[in-house]
Motif scaffolding. Structure first.
Motif, PDB file in Angstrom:
ATOM      1  N   GLN A 114      35.610  61.636  50.718  1.00  0.00           N
ATOM      2  CA  GLN A 114      36.065  62.220  51.981  1.00  0.00           C
ATOM      3  C   GLN A 114      34.994  62.107  53.074  1.00  0.00           C
ATOM      4  N   ASN A 115      34.038  61.228  52.845  1.00  0.00           N
ATOM      5  CA  ASN A 115      33.006  60.907  53.842  1.00  0.00           C
ATOM      6  C   ASN A 115      31.987  62.017  54.047  1.00  0.00           C
ATOM      7  N   GLN A 116      31.741  62.835  53.035  1.00  0.00           N
ATOM      8  CA  GLN A 116      30.673  63.824  53.106  1.00  0.00           C
ATOM      9  C   GLN A 116      29.365  63.077  52.808  1.00  0.00           C
ATOM     10  N   VAL A 117      28.494  62.990  53.788  1.00  0.00           N
ATOM     11  CA  VAL A 117      27.346  62.089  53.718  1.00  0.00           C
ATOM     12  C   VAL A 117      26.353  62.484  52.626  1.00  0.00           C
ATOM     13  N   ASP A 118      26.077  63.779  52.462  1.00  0.00           N
ATOM     14  CA  ASP A 118      25.131  64.190  51.420  1.00  0.00           C
ATOM     15  C   ASP A 118      25.629  63.770  50.039  1.00  0.00           C
ATOM     16  N   ALA A 119      26.924  63.867  49.827  1.00  0.00           N
ATOM     17  CA  ALA A 119      27.498  63.461  48.544  1.00  0.00           C
ATOM     18  C   ALA A 119      27.417  61.943  48.380  1.00  0.00           C
ATOM     19  N   GLN A 120      27.638  61.216  49.452  1.00  0.00           N
ATOM     20  CA  GLN A 120      27.499  59.765  49.388  1.00  0.00           C
ATOM     21  C   GLN A 120      26.076  59.370  49.011  1.00  0.00           C
ATOM     22  N   MET A 121      25.103  60.082  49.563  1.00  0.00           N
ATOM     23  CA  MET A 121      23.710  59.794  49.228  1.00  0.00           C
ATOM     24  C   MET A 121      23.394  60.163  47.780  1.00  0.00           C
ATOM     25  N   GLU A 122      23.984  61.237  47.289  1.00  0.00           N
ATOM     26  CA  GLU A 122      23.791  61.605  45.882  1.00  0.00           C
ATOM     27  C   GLU A 122      24.244  60.466  44.976  1.00  0.00           C
ATOM     28  N   LEU A 123      25.437  59.942  45.217  1.00  0.00           N
ATOM     29  CA  LEU A 123      25.940  58.850  44.386  1.00  0.00           C
ATOM     30  C   LEU A 123      25.090  57.597  44.555  1.00  0.00           C
ATOM     31  N   ALA A 124      24.745  57.273  45.792  1.00  0.00           N
ATOM     32  CA  ALA A 124      23.943  56.076  46.042  1.00  0.00           C
ATOM     33  C   ALA A 124      22.615  56.134  45.304  1.00  0.00           C
ATOM     34  N   ASN A 125      21.926  57.253  45.431  1.00  0.00           N
ATOM     35  CA  ASN A 125      20.613  57.393  44.789  1.00  0.00           C
ATOM     36  C   ASN A 125      20.723  57.329  43.269  1.00  0.00           C
ATOM     37  N   ARG A 126      21.799  57.916  42.729  1.00  0.00           N
ATOM     38  CA  ARG A 126      21.955  57.927  41.273  1.00  0.00           C
ATOM     39  C   ARG A 126      22.299  56.534  40.747  1.00  0.00           C
ATOM     40  N   TYR A 127      23.179  55.826  41.455  1.00  0.00           N
ATOM     41  CA  TYR A 127      23.481  54.462  41.020  1.00  0.00           C
ATOM     42  C   TYR A 127      22.258  53.566  41.134  1.00  0.00           C
ATOM     43  N   PHE A 128      21.448  53.785  42.162  1.00  0.00           N
ATOM     44  CA  PHE A 128      20.277  52.933  42.360  1.00  0.00           C
ATOM     45  C   PHE A 128      19.196  53.202  41.318  1.00  0.00           C
ATOM     46  N   SER A 129      19.042  54.471  40.952  1.00  0.00           N
ATOM     47  CA  SER A 129      17.972  54.841  40.011  1.00  0.00           C
ATOM     48  C   SER A 129      18.436  54.883  38.562  1.00  0.00           C
TER      49      SER A 129
END
Length: 206
Positions: A114-129
């Motif tokens: 739903q475009n909640q940016v903090d949640a998008q960053m959570e997923l991005a950081n977890r997939y990256f790490s």
């Protein structure tokens, strides 16, 4: 403990005289708490979230993360993106509820979609790490891009780096420069340096 921010302006009609937002904006925390509870019981997800956030923060009352979390969950279950992210945050840390990282990530994903940016960053950081999710540079790039498009300065810088190095995306120095420039425009000092560096590199390739 991290404070939860109340959503006071996302729905203007909630700030009418006599509303919880109106009381909170006038520094009347206890009155705001009472009004948010009335509005929350009527099923308003924004007020459910705000009431829960006040309980978690201890605004106008003694902090009560358990009950606050229950109200935030009600808002999350109604599809309220900010509540979905905050519920995930609480589940990840076991704040007011049993710690449950897989469930936390599920709520992060609902909020991110739903475009909640903090949640998008959570997923991005977890997939990256590879933290609690399988390492996946393509998925990481996808969620960094979504957050970057919504103005997140960290996401813009990281996305520039991904395009520069070809992680999860095809390497593209011009696209990297574009995203570094977006971050630089917001004051990121490291991005300013990368803009200079990539500008010089691109000149040499033309």
């Amino acid at each position: 403990m991290r404070r939860f921010f109340l959503l006071l302006f996302c729905l203007p009609y909630l700030s009418w005289a006599g509303s919880g937002n109106d009381a909170f904006n006038h520094g009347q925390s206890r009155l705001a708490l009472q009004r948010y509870l009335q509005e929350a019981k009527a099923g308003n997800p924004t007020s459910q979230y705000n009431y829960g956030a006040m309980l978690v923060n201890g605004d106008g009352t003694r902090a009560n993360p358990k009950t606050g979390g229950q109200w935030i969950r009600k808002a999350a279950e109604q599809g309220f993106a900010e509540a979905q992210y905050r519920l995930g945050w609480m589940l990840e840390r076991g704040l007011g509820m049993k710690k449950d990282l897989p469930q936390a990530i599920d709520w992060y994903r609902k909020a991110a979609e739903q475009n909640q940016v903090d949640a998008q960053m959570e997923l991005a950081n977890r997939y990256f790490s590879g933290a609690a999710l399988p390492r996946d540079d393509v998925q990481a790039a996808h969620w960094y891009r979504e957050a970057a498009r919504r103005g997140d300065i960290a996401a813009q810088y990281v996305l520039g780096s991904l395009y520069e190095k070809g992680y999860g995306v095809e390497a593209d120095l011009q696209e990297a420069l574009n995203w570094y420039q977006e971050a630089a425009n917001q004051g990121d000092i490291a991005a300013v340096s990368k803009v200079r560096e990539l500008s010089e590199r691109l000149k040499l390739t033309r």
